[in-house]
Design a protein around this motif. Structure first.
Motif, short mmCIF file in Angstrom:
data_model
loop_
_atom_site.label_atom_id
_atom_site.label_comp_id
_atom_site.label_asym_id
_atom_site.label_seq_id
_atom_site.Cartn_x
_atom_site.Cartn_y
_atom_site.Cartn_z
N ASN A 68 0.27 -1.79 -0.25
CA ASN A 68 0.65 -1.86 1.16
C ASN A 68 0.19 -0.60 1.86
O ASN A 68 -0.49 0.26 1.28
N THR A 81 7.42 -5.10 13.89
CA THR A 81 6.81 -4.65 12.65
C THR A 81 7.01 -5.72 11.59
O THR A 81 8.12 -6.00 11.17
N THR A 104 2.70 0.59 12.89
CA THR A 104 4.05 0.15 12.53
C THR A 104 5.03 1.33 12.65
O THR A 104 5.53 1.84 11.64
N GLY A 149 -0.23 -6.18 6.42
CA GLY A 149 0.05 -4.89 5.82
C GLY A 149 -0.43 -4.72 4.40
O GLY A 149 -0.41 -3.61 3.86
N ARG A 197 1.76 1.91 2.77
CA ARG A 197 2.43 3.13 2.32
C ARG A 197 1.88 3.62 0.98
O ARG A 197 2.44 4.52 0.36
N ASP A 231 8.64 1.26 10.87
CA ASP A 231 8.74 1.02 9.43
C ASP A 231 9.52 2.18 8.80
O ASP A 231 8.97 3.28 8.61
N THR A 281 5.60 -6.67 7.89
CA THR A 281 4.80 -6.27 6.74
C THR A 281 5.24 -7.09 5.53
O THR A 281 6.43 -7.15 5.23
N SER A 336 6.12 -8.05 1.85
CA SER A 336 6.73 -7.22 0.81
C SER A 336 6.45 -7.76 -0.60
O SER A 336 6.77 -7.09 -1.58
#
Length: 299
Positions: free
Chosen positions: A134, A108, A202, A263, A136, A205, A110, A112
């Protein structure tokens, strides 16, 4: 122990995903004869899916129980065809199969942080609302008009205290979201379906898992949608918002992945010239003209 728990989690996801997909298809839709009127299951039976996919019943039962490890692309394609999976659902199936196969697991990765070049791009998009988020739904950066458009989120004490601004938390945990999103039900459906497909991409995560756990616990609306196992891409469309200053807005949007930043997605809104939405954004831009790019997660 962690590896064993991961396998159980993937198996459960496969089981629920496949069973909910076959439950939505009737024999008539699949072109199969129906004998008798006493069917105890919604949608297709396992043996009917096996018939449509050209595999043995025992093998399909094994797949639906979560044993996708080692399933070939031809098997997955046959299954996708039998269950009439769309592009997002097929992608999710392949992600689950990859996760179920130890040799096929992907780390995973991603991003940041938002790179300076992307921040400069946001700065240059002065006449359209734009932001980077992202998977989320954390908004990591926004230009002046993007922040002004999403002022109901940026101004919340919740995010000022804990940050970053997160549209999924706002959507399900703040009653004001039903005033901001004109079509709240569709927005909620789309957000949950996107988060579900992201769990296949992912699965390790932790921040994503924590978010889903929080929303499932605190929001019945989220929990009911999560149980459907629907998946969807979030690429383009029209977002209908009600802004507290300029009223209703129908905004065509694009969501573009940033290949160099796994991501992360650049979202922007492009209303038609001379449309009411364009005029409303111009008014909003004049109101917010003294602002600068917001770096909610990079300060």
């Amino acid at each position: 122990m962690a590896d064993r728990d991961s396998k159980k989690s993937v198996a459960a996801e496969v089981r629920e995903f496949l069973s909910t997909r076959r439950a939505r298809i009737t024999p008539e839709q699949a072109g199969l004869p129906v004998y008798g009127g006493n069917r105890r299951v919604a949608g297709l039976r396992r043996e009917e899916v096996a018939l449509l996919a050209g595999m043995s019943v025992d093998y399909y039962v094994r797949l639906e129980r979560g044993s996708l490890s080692g399933a070939s692309d031809s098997v997955l394609e046959s299954l996708a065809h039998a269950l009439r999976l769309d592009e997002a659902e097929r992608t999710h199936l392949y992600d689950l199969a990859r996760e179920a196969t130890p040799s096929g697991r992907r780390p995973t990765v991603t991003a940041s942080r938002v790179r300076p070049t992307i921040l400069r791009l946001l700065d240059s998009m002065a006449d359209v609302p734009a932001y980077v988020r992202n998977a989320r739904f954390d908004i990591l950066a926004a230009n002046t008009l993007g922040r002004a458009l999403y002022a109901p989120l940026f101004d919340l004490p919740l995010f000022a205290q804990r940050g970053p601004v997160n549209s999924a938390r706002f959507l399900f945990l703040d009653p004001a979201s039903k005033d901001f999103w004109v079509d709240w039900e569709k927005g909620a459906d789309d957000a949950v379906a996107f988060l579900r497909i992201e769990t296949g991409r992912t699965p390790h995560d932790k921040a994503l898992t924590d978010l889903i756990g929080e929303l499932t616990t605190k929001s019945g609306d989220f929990a009911r949608r999560w149980a459907r196992h629907d998946v969807k891409f979030h690429r383009s469309g029209v977002k209908n918002l009600h802004h507290p200053l300029v009223g209703d807005l129908a905004l065509p949007y694009e969501a573009m992945e940033l290949p160099a930043d796994p991501g992360l997605r650049l979202n922007f809104y492009t209303p038609e010239p001379d449309s009411p939405a364009r005029e409303a954004l111009s008014l909003l831009a004049s109101w917010a003209s003294t602002g600068t790019v917001v770096r909610t997660a990079n300060d």
